[in-house]
Design an enzyme around this catalytic site. Structure first.
Site, PDB file in Angstrom:
ATOM      1  N   SER A  95       0.867  -1.174   0.000  1.00 30.26           N
ATOM      2  CA  SER A  95       0.000   0.000   0.000  1.00 30.26           C
ATOM      3  C   SER A  95       0.901   1.220   0.000  1.00 30.26           C
ATOM      4  O   SER A  95       2.078   1.140   0.372  1.00 30.26           O
ATOM      5  CB  SER A  95      -0.872   0.005   1.263  1.00 30.26           C
ATOM      6  N   TYR A 119      -2.316  -1.459  10.313  1.00 27.53           N
ATOM      7  CA  TYR A 119      -2.204  -1.739   8.872  1.00 27.53           C
ATOM      8  C   TYR A 119      -0.901  -1.172   8.322  1.00 27.53           C
ATOM      9  O   TYR A 119      -0.167  -1.849   7.597  1.00 27.53           O
ATOM     10  CB  TYR A 119      -3.416  -1.132   8.174  1.00 27.53           C
TER      11      TYR A 119
END
Length: 263
Positions: A140, A153
């Site tokens: 990401s 995350y």
């Protein structure tokens, strides 16, 4: 690199980016192994492919890291080899640190980091034996810089960069490639399926996610990056500028993120 005549294994293939990759790659002359937890969804996706006989279904849970050697053996037995592993499976998060139970942080690390690492390590001897192979890791932009509500995350995605950069260096001699894909906002259900502080699902869409790239746009760019064997690829809209601001102007990035309405 070309996908033609390759055996490509995709995790997280039952929805979102993974499902989009299956749709794109099933039109190319290659064989696919598709994985996720939900076998029924995978079987349905298989039947939508141009040549279902060239698609194998291997359901498993990334959190069950002790099973990875068996999972890899089963995958290799499908078509006799694996050329590319696309590590796409994972979960996201939307909760403030102070409100997030440590069990949520652990689950994010177990699935997003340790599950991906365990699967890749189990497949690594196969790549070494064949003296070729490519690991593709979907992290990401949050693996390059951070944002509120995504602490666990971000931690897991940052960790993936550290591990796979080392793997690339250690096994360059074995002709093993590593491509790290860093998505920005892509219009999938990742926000709806994100964990909140107590471990339950958010069950709502983020506006930024909804306004992101379509899955089709994203997958087309991702496939090109894999074929070019890029070390890293940042795929998104204006949010990719955050990577460069983090590198050269970290305080400026901090101010931009704090002023944004992104959750």
């Amino acid at each position: 690199m070309t996908f033609k005549n390759k055996v490509v294994w995709i995790t997280g293939a039952s929805s979102g980016i993974g499902k989009g990759l299956v749709e794109h790659l099933s039109k190319i002359d290659c064989k696919l192994i598709i994985s996720a937890r939900n076998k029924a969804k995978l079987e349905n996706i298989k039947q939508t492919c141009k040549t279902p006989e060239n698609v194998a279904v291997i359901p498993f849970d990334l959190a069950e890291i002790d099973n990875m050697k068996t999972v890899v053996e089963n995958a290799i037995n499908c078509f006799g080899k694996i050329d590319v592993l696309i590590n796409n499976g994972g979960i996201s998060q939307r909760s403030l640190i102070v409100n997030t139970d440590i069990s949520v942080d652990k689950k994010l690390m177990d699935v997003d980091y340790l599950g991906t690492v365990a699967l890749s390590k189990a497949l690594l001897p196969h790549f070494i034996k064949n003296q070729k192979g490519q690991f593709v890791v979907v992290t990401s932009l949050m693996g390059k810089f951070s944002s509120p509500y995504r602490s666990g995350y971000c931690g897991a995605k940052h960790a993936l960069h550290g591990f796979f950069d080392a793997l690339r260096m250690e096994h360059e001699k074995d002709n093993i490639k590593v491509t790290i894909i860093c998505p920005g906002f892509v219009n999938t259900n990742i926000a709806k399926n994100a964990l909140i502080g107590d471990g339950s699902l958010q069950n709502s869409q983020d506006q930024a996610t909804e306004n992101g790239l379509t899955v089709q746009q994203f997958c087309s760019r991702m496939i090109k990056a894999i074929e070019k064997e890029k070390f890293e690829a940042y795929i998104g809209k204006k949010e990719i500028l955050g990577v460069y601001l983090k590198r050269f102007f970290p305080k400026l990035l901090h101010r931009f993120v704090m002023k944004s309405a992104v959750r």
